[in-house]
Write an enzyme that holds these catalytic residues in place. Structure first.
Site, PDB file in Angstrom:
ATOM      1  N   ASP A 281      40.363  37.843  33.728  1.00 61.39           N
ATOM      2  CA  ASP A 281      40.640  39.613  34.043  1.00 61.39           C
ATOM      3  C   ASP A 281      41.309  40.533  32.408  1.00 61.39           C
ATOM      4  O   ASP A 281      41.578  39.657  32.112  1.00 61.39           O
ATOM      5  CB  ASP A 281      41.423  39.507  34.664  1.00 61.39           C
ATOM      6  CG  ASP A 281      41.546  41.133  35.582  1.00 61.39           C
ATOM      7  OD1 ASP A 281      40.324  41.631  35.653  1.00 61.39           O
ATOM      8  OD2 ASP A 281      43.066  41.782  35.626  1.00 61.39           O
ATOM      9  N   GLU A 310      36.298  39.754  30.520  1.00 61.53           N
ATOM     10  CA  GLU A 310      36.255  41.330  30.734  1.00 61.53           C
ATOM     11  C   GLU A 310      36.550  42.468  29.261  1.00 61.53           C
ATOM     12  O   GLU A 310      37.714  42.180  29.230  1.00 61.53           O
ATOM     13  CB  GLU A 310      36.875  42.013  31.728  1.00 61.53           C
ATOM     14  CG  GLU A 310      36.768  43.113  32.335  1.00 61.53           C
ATOM     15  CD  GLU A 310      37.962  43.750  33.417  1.00 61.53           C
ATOM     16  OE1 GLU A 310      36.937  44.520  34.223  1.00 61.53           O
ATOM     17  OE2 GLU A 310      39.201  42.995  33.699  1.00 61.53           O
TER      18      GLU A 310
END
Ligand code: CA
Length: 567
Positions: A281, A310
């Site tokens: 993330d 990400e």
């Protein structure tokens, strides 16, 4: 403070003990000696000569071939799940007494809905039969947060599965069953922040444990600061040390004990739960040198493990910076193997929505962004997607136009990279009312007792939902065995008047994909593609298995993507 720690059993020795700022913590460096056996190793903690605590440290045996475990690759298609919204396999854990968020209301966008790991386990056959080969769940670890605890990105205990999702043993069962089915379980890892309800927030080991002294200062979300040659120190610091939101304190990844804690936690989960890969993330919000150290440490244990970060930017210059093997002007060496292909996601959405008659618009957007692949160290190791948990569902992105939806999905499953499909996309779920995350992350049909619709049996499905699910099942199961899609070269031809043609080919075969976005059928003159295909070639449509012999031209129906195996 001033604790003395010793091991009482041969095989494990204490190398160093460090006091923290808080008297309630000791950091202990242990050495596992050669030949140490699995088992319990008691660690004795003494203060002023008296034993105050004994820790039964458990040294576990590694699974066979653990270090060389395989991981997800271009052969795979990833299924992204929001565990709270997928299926409620155990209504008994919907509310857990003593936890801060006691909401349970399927009618409320940000309350808990009751989905859990048992629900995912119950759907493992469905996921496998559809043709998905990897599962990425939004985080499953404890989020004992007051509000919106369902999404999982506010960790309050790094070592514990949230009790509303199940137990650590349930999670390990999911990892083992996924592996036994030839699939991969991908864990969503958050390096950057934790939840404000984390147990350590009340008594931090070190004064600098959390950035900005433990007080909320917002990040600027200017991810270009990481690589901008003109960046100010002011902007660089705010980007990586600023917090996402007040409920997500930003971890100080420059603290060596924080570094070790996060690295060990990742390795522990991979080993414990038989993981087949990671998704990271908010990757560019981390201290980049820590992020590299973390990736190196994980890859040192598991050299084949795939990890996708990400970086939500539509600019390939920014995303490519983070991929292992990229030679960066500032000398920064990342070791992250894979990135989410946000540039292609953005281009695909524009490609489907824009008018192809305007220069550079429509399908030209895909053509253009793919031609930027030279900037990546490894463009095949990008995860391609049309939607995810943080953006409008793809069917809504194309304004509920079935033909455009199918063209976009056909593109994802035949271009380079590793496709990722958001749960429910395969049954035409959408978010017509709003772009609220809570609506995007809707309840999967049939995941709850009494649901009118059921994705497993197609009960209550409309004709469109049925045919969409059948379409995915056919294309996904074809792709699973289509080696030319996994490893073949990609050659594309500049779009002309809303028609885009590309080929995937290798010694394993050849596939031709033709996309016609026009509202009318088009006749393609095949001479343009003579370098890759000639009249007389046998074309088999992989969606309906019909075969034709290619002539000098090819008829392409309106608003259709055709996928042909070429012989
Ligand atoms: Ca439940």
């Amino acid at each position: 403070s001033g604790g003395v720690v010793s091991s009482t059993k041969k095989g494990l020795s204490v190398k160093k003990v460090t006091n923290a700022d808080s008297p309630n913590y000791l950091f202990v460096d242990l050495v596992v000696e050669a030949g140490a056996q699995a088992g319990i190793y008691p660690l004795i903690i003494k203060k002023n000569g008296a034993v105050i605590h004994t820790i039964n440290y458990s040294l576990e045996a590694r699974a066979k071939n653990s270090a060389n475990r395989p991981s997800y690759s271009t052969k795979d298609v990833i299924y992204l799940i929001t565990p709270d919204r997928f299926a409620n396999g155990n209504p008994a854990n919907d509310k857990v007494a003593g936890m801060r968020d006691m909401s349970l209301n399927r009618g409320a966008l940000y309350d808990r809905h009751g989905g859990d790991l048992r629900g995912i386990l119950d759907h493992l056959d469905y996921i496998k039969n559809m043709g998905f080969t990897a599962i990425w769940n939004m985080p499953e670890v404890e989020n004992d947060q007051t509000l919106e605890s369902y999404h999982g990105y506010g960790i309050t205990d790094h070592y514990k599965i949230d009790r509303r999702f199940g137990t650590n043993e349930d999670y390990r069962e999911l990892g083992m069953k996924t592996q036994a089915n030839g699939m991969y379980l991908i864990k969503d890892i958050i390096l950057n922040h934790c939840g404000s309800g984390h147990w350590w927030m009340d008594d931090m080991p070190f004064k600098d444990w959390i950035n900005y002294g433990g007080k909320f200062v917002s990040t600027t979300h200017r991810r270009e600061t990481v690589q901008d040659p003109h960046v100010s120190k002011y902007d660089a610091k705010l980007q990586t040390e600023g917090w996402f939101v007040p409920a997500m304190p930003d971890l100080n990844q420059k603290n060596p004990f924080m570094q070790r804690y996060i690295i060990q936690n990742t390795i522990w989960w991979i080993e414990y739960a038989h993981l087949g890969g990671l998704r990271i993330d908010t990757y560019p919000y981390s201290d980049k040198y820590f992020a590299a150290r973390w990736s190196d440490a994980v890859l040192n244990e598991y050299p084949n493990l795939n990890m996708v970060g990400e970086e939500w930017s539509s600019n390939p210059i920014i995303t490519s910076y983070w991929q292992r093997g990229k030679v960066n002007r500032d000398g920064f060496k990342s070791s992250l193997p894979a990135l989410m292909d946000f540039p292609l996601q953005n281009a695909l959405s524009e490609a489907m929505n824009e008018n192809d008659q305007e220069w550079g618009k429509g399908l030209n957007k895909i053509y253009s962004v793919i031609s930027n692949d030279l900037i990546y160290a490894n463009p095949d190791n990008l995860v391609v997607f049309g939607d995810n948990h943080d953006m409008s569902r793809f069917y809504s992105q194309v304004k509920h136009d079935q033909a455009l939806f199918r063209m976009g999905m056909t593109y994802l499953l035949t271009t380079r990279g590793i496709p990722q499909i958001f749960y429910g996309t395969e049954i035409l779920m959408s978010n017509p009312k709003s772009n609220e995350h809570g609506e995007i992350r809707g309840d999967f049909y049939g995941g709850w007792p009494g649901d009118i619709k059921d994705a497993v049996t197609q009960r209550g499905f409309t004709a469109d939902e049925k045919s969409t699910q059948d379409f995915f099942k056919k294309l996904l199961n074809w792709r699973k065995h289509a080696e030319v899609i996994h490893t073949g070269k990609l050659t594309h031809f500049g779009p002309e008047n809303g028609v885009y043609v590309y080929f995937r080919y290798s010694e394993k075969g050849k596939v031709m994909v033709v996309m016609n976005k026009n509202a009318t059928a088009k006749t393609l003159s095949m001479g343009n593609f003579a370098e890759l295909i000639k009249p007389g070639a046998k074309l088999t449509d992989v969606l309906n298995d019909k075969t034709q012999v290619l002539g000098a031209s090819l008829e392409v129906p309106a608003k259709t993507a055709l996928v042909f195996e070429v012989k």
